[in-house]
Enzyme design. Structure first.
Site, PDB file in Angstrom:
ATOM      1  N   SER A  15      36.904  41.487  36.362  1.00  0.00           N
ATOM      2  CA  SER A  15      35.932  41.884  37.385  1.00  0.00           C
ATOM      3  C   SER A  15      34.897  42.888  36.904  1.00  0.00           C
ATOM      4  O   SER A  15      33.841  43.016  37.512  1.00  0.00           O
ATOM      5  CB  SER A  15      36.683  42.443  38.603  1.00  0.00           C
ATOM      6  OG  SER A  15      37.710  43.314  38.193  1.00  0.00           O
ATOM      7  N   SER A 145      43.664  49.423  21.646  1.00  0.00           N
ATOM      8  CA  SER A 145      42.691  50.524  21.589  1.00  0.00           C
ATOM      9  C   SER A 145      42.827  51.282  20.274  1.00  0.00           C
ATOM     10  O   SER A 145      43.925  51.358  19.705  1.00  0.00           O
ATOM     11  CB  SER A 145      42.943  51.506  22.744  1.00  0.00           C
ATOM     12  OG  SER A 145      42.161  52.672  22.567  1.00  0.00           O
ATOM     13  N   TYR A 158      49.025  56.308  27.397  1.00  0.00           N
ATOM     14  CA  TYR A 158      48.093  55.225  27.058  1.00  0.00           C
ATOM     15  C   TYR A 158      48.259  54.808  25.593  1.00  0.00           C
ATOM     16  O   TYR A 158      48.341  53.615  25.269  1.00  0.00           O
ATOM     17  CB  TYR A 158      46.668  55.721  27.333  1.00  0.00           C
ATOM     18  CG  TYR A 158      45.569  54.725  27.065  1.00  0.00           C
ATOM     19  CD1 TYR A 158      45.362  53.640  27.928  1.00  0.00           C
ATOM     20  CD2 TYR A 158      44.716  54.882  25.976  1.00  0.00           C
ATOM     21  CE1 TYR A 158      44.326  52.738  27.689  1.00  0.00           C
ATOM     22  CE2 TYR A 158      43.681  53.986  25.738  1.00  0.00           C
ATOM     23  CZ  TYR A 158      43.492  52.918  26.601  1.00  0.00           C
ATOM     24  OH  TYR A 158      42.478  52.028  26.365  1.00  0.00           O
ATOM     25  N   ILE A 191      33.734  52.340  24.274  1.00  0.00           N
ATOM     26  CA  ILE A 191      32.885  51.298  24.861  1.00  0.00           C
ATOM     27  C   ILE A 191      32.329  51.794  26.203  1.00  0.00           C
ATOM     28  O   ILE A 191      33.065  52.418  26.986  1.00  0.00           O
ATOM     29  CB  ILE A 191      33.709  49.999  25.103  1.00  0.00           C
ATOM     30  CG1 ILE A 191      34.639  49.670  23.926  1.00  0.00           C
ATOM     31  CG2 ILE A 191      32.772  48.826  25.427  1.00  0.00           C
ATOM     32  CD1 ILE A 191      33.988  49.362  22.604  1.00  0.00           C
TER      33      ILE A 191
HETATM   34  N1  LIG Z   1      36.257  51.343  27.599  1.00  0.00           N
HETATM   35  C1  LIG Z   1      36.721  51.710  26.421  1.00  0.00           C
HETATM   36  O1  LIG Z   1      36.145  52.552  25.723  1.00  0.00           O
HETATM   37  C2  LIG Z   1      37.988  51.099  25.877  1.00  0.00           C
HETATM   38  C3  LIG Z   1      38.373  51.456  24.582  1.00  0.00           C
HETATM   39  C4  LIG Z   1      39.518  50.894  24.040  1.00  0.00           C
HETATM   40  C5  LIG Z   1      40.259  49.999  24.766  1.00  0.00           C
HETATM   41  N2  LIG Z   1      39.880  49.659  26.024  1.00  0.00           N
HETATM   42  C6  LIG Z   1      40.715  48.698  26.742  1.00  0.00           C
HETATM   43  O2  LIG Z   1      39.937  47.591  27.141  1.00  0.00           O
HETATM   44  C7  LIG Z   1      40.444  47.053  28.360  1.00  0.00           C
HETATM   45  C8  LIG Z   1      39.344  47.004  29.407  1.00  0.00           C
HETATM   46  O3  LIG Z   1      38.853  48.314  29.587  1.00  0.00           O
HETATM   47  P1  LIG Z   1      37.552  48.637  30.455  1.00  0.00           P
HETATM   48  O4  LIG Z   1      36.942  49.865  29.876  1.00  0.00           O
HETATM   49  O5  LIG Z   1      36.740  47.420  30.640  1.00  0.00           O
HETATM   50  O6  LIG Z   1      38.258  49.052  31.844  1.00  0.00           O
HETATM   51  P2  LIG Z   1      37.658  49.153  33.331  1.00  0.00           P
HETATM   52  O7  LIG Z   1      36.173  49.131  33.324  1.00  0.00           O
HETATM   53  O8  LIG Z   1      38.362  50.333  33.922  1.00  0.00           O
HETATM   54  O9  LIG Z   1      38.189  47.792  34.028  1.00  0.00           O
HETATM   55  C9  LIG Z   1      39.558  47.600  34.196  1.00  0.00           C
HETATM   56  C10 LIG Z   1      39.845  46.188  34.656  1.00  0.00           C
HETATM   57  O10 LIG Z   1      41.267  46.065  34.862  1.00  0.00           O
HETATM   58  C11 LIG Z   1      41.545  45.696  36.211  1.00  0.00           C
HETATM   59  N3  LIG Z   1      42.759  46.390  36.656  1.00  0.00           N
HETATM   60  C12 LIG Z   1      42.919  47.718  36.911  1.00  0.00           C
HETATM   61  N4  LIG Z   1      44.188  47.955  37.308  1.00  0.00           N
HETATM   62  C13 LIG Z   1      44.845  46.768  37.330  1.00  0.00           C
HETATM   63  C14 LIG Z   1      46.154  46.358  37.681  1.00  0.00           C
HETATM   64  N5  LIG Z   1      47.075  47.236  38.106  1.00  0.00           N
HETATM   65  N6  LIG Z   1      46.478  45.048  37.603  1.00  0.00           N
HETATM   66  C15 LIG Z   1      45.560  44.140  37.169  1.00  0.00           C
HETATM   67  N7  LIG Z   1      44.290  44.456  36.821  1.00  0.00           N
HETATM   68  C16 LIG Z   1      43.939  45.764  36.901  1.00  0.00           C
HETATM   69  C17 LIG Z   1      40.320  46.125  37.000  1.00  0.00           C
HETATM   70  O11 LIG Z   1      40.222  45.354  38.217  1.00  0.00           O
HETATM   71  P3  LIG Z   1      39.297  45.892  39.477  1.00  0.00           P
HETATM   72  O12 LIG Z   1      37.877  45.788  39.006  1.00  0.00           O
HETATM   73  O13 LIG Z   1      39.579  44.940  40.582  1.00  0.00           O
HETATM   74  O14 LIG Z   1      39.717  47.284  39.748  1.00  0.00           O
HETATM   75  C18 LIG Z   1      39.205  45.828  35.985  1.00  0.00           C
HETATM   76  O15 LIG Z   1      38.879  44.466  36.002  1.00  0.00           O
HETATM   77  C19 LIG Z   1      41.616  47.945  28.751  1.00  0.00           C
HETATM   78  O16 LIG Z   1      42.832  47.386  28.317  1.00  0.00           O
HETATM   79  C20 LIG Z   1      41.335  49.228  28.006  1.00  0.00           C
HETATM   80  O17 LIG Z   1      42.510  49.965  27.760  1.00  0.00           O
HETATM   81  C21 LIG Z   1      38.760  50.193  26.603  1.00  0.00           C
END
Ligand SMILES: NC(=O)c1ccc[n+]([C@@H]2O[C@H](COP(=O)([O-])OP(=O)(O)OC[C@H]3O[C@@H](n4cnc5c(N)ncnc54)[C@H](OP(=O)(O)O)[C@@H]3O)[C@@H](O)[C@H]2O)c1
Length: 251
Positions: A15, A145, A158, A191
């Site tokens: 999403s 990550s 985490y 990111i």
């Molecule tokens: N952003 C970064 O810098 C970064 C760096 C390293 C790794 N990551 C990893 O990349 C992945 C995506 O991160 P992001 O930054 O895109 O995160 P984000 O913007 O916070 O989005 C999180 C996504 O996960 C869904 N979600 C949250 N809680 C959930 C649950 N209990 N069950 C099922 N779905 C759930 C959310 O749905 P809703 O929209 O409906 O809430 C949303 O689609 C994660 O695994 C994160 O750890 C991110």
């Protein structure tokens, strides 16, 4: 590059953020995509309407899923498999953070991060593995990550969930390689998504000073790596972690 025409792929947490970019890039490359949201149905609906305007057809759909609840995951897996009997790929992307220094970290915050990120990925992977084993094909991509590789003060829960996911992925890669199923990870660095938006300017500057490419990445830059790992171009890769981190960690 990374042609995904005809492939059926499931993405968790499509999403917003990285997941939303992954869904868009996969669909642009010809895949039919099923994705989930947790609470933001409006964002999921908006994304679906964007997908339906692409050439890849009208087969895309989304479902609500809470990774922390086994029944919710089971029900989503069942529903996806009714449409994607011959599923080609799974992206375990959804994840949460609940940061805090260890002495202040509540047990429930430790548990919920492990339950959502690590146990949730286990449930999804287990659910889709049976049909993949039967069909003798599949590519599973787990989003981990850089924090799982380096550790980070205030993110013990985490970091453990992401390092655990990497070890989990290597183990499953060994279990299923003989059936032509590949399991790989992508370890993003910093990111630009909602997950990182809440960081203070000071923390942001500190992180930037550790990135040799001197910038924060866009979600698409992770999505292209996912498309590669889901495509036949990576067919000799399994049990690996692709780091998309601007040089932040060179493992
Ligand atoms: N952003 C970064 O810098 C970064 C760096 C390293 C790794 N990551 C990893 O990349 C992945 C995506 O991160 P992001 O930054 O895109 O995160 P984000 O913007 O916070 O989005 C999180 C996504 O996960 C869904 N979600 C949250 N809680 C959930 C649950 N209990 N069950 C099922 N779905 C759930 C959310 O749905 P809703 O929209 O409906 O809430 C949303 O689609 C994660 O695994 C994160 O750890 C991110």
């Amino acid at each position: 590059m990374s042609d995904l025409k005809g492939k059926k792929i499931f993405v968790t947490g499509g999403s917003r953020g990285i997941g939303s970019s992954i869904v868009k890039i996969l669909a642009k490359k010809g895949a039919t995509v099923a994705f989930t949201y947790s609470s933001r149905e409006d964002s999921a609906a908006q994304l679906l309407s964007e997908l339906l305007s692409l050439d890849s057809g009208a087969g895309h759909f989304y479902l609500q899923m809470d990774l922390a609840k086994e029944e919710s995951v089971k029900s989503v897996v069942e529903q996806v498999l009714t449409k994607f009997i011959d599923i080609d790929g799974v992206v375990n992307n959804a994840g949460i953070t609940k940061d805090g220094l260890l002495l202040r970290m509540k047990t429930e915050d430790f548990d919920s991060v492990i339950q959502t990120n690590l146990r949730g990925g286990f449930l999804v992977t287990k659910g889709f593995l049976k049909p993949m084993l039967k069909a003798r094909k599949g590519s599973i991509v787990n989003i981990t990550s850089v924090i799982g590789q380096t550790g980070n003060a205030g993110q013990a829960n985490y970091a453990a969930s992401k390092a655990g996911t990497e070890a989990f992925s290597k183990s499953i890669a060994l279990e299923v390689a003989s059936r032509n199923i590949r399991v790989n990870c992508i370890a993003p660095g910093f990111i630009a998504t909602e997950m990182t938006q809440t960081l203070s300017e000071d923390v942001r500057k500190q992180i930037l000073s550790k990135i040799p490419l001197e910038r924060i990445a866009e979600p698409e830059e992770v999505a292209y790596a996912a498309a590669f790992l889901l495509s036949d171009e990576s067919k000799y890769m399994t049990g690996q972690t692709l780091s998309v981190n601007g040089g932040m960690y060179m493992g």
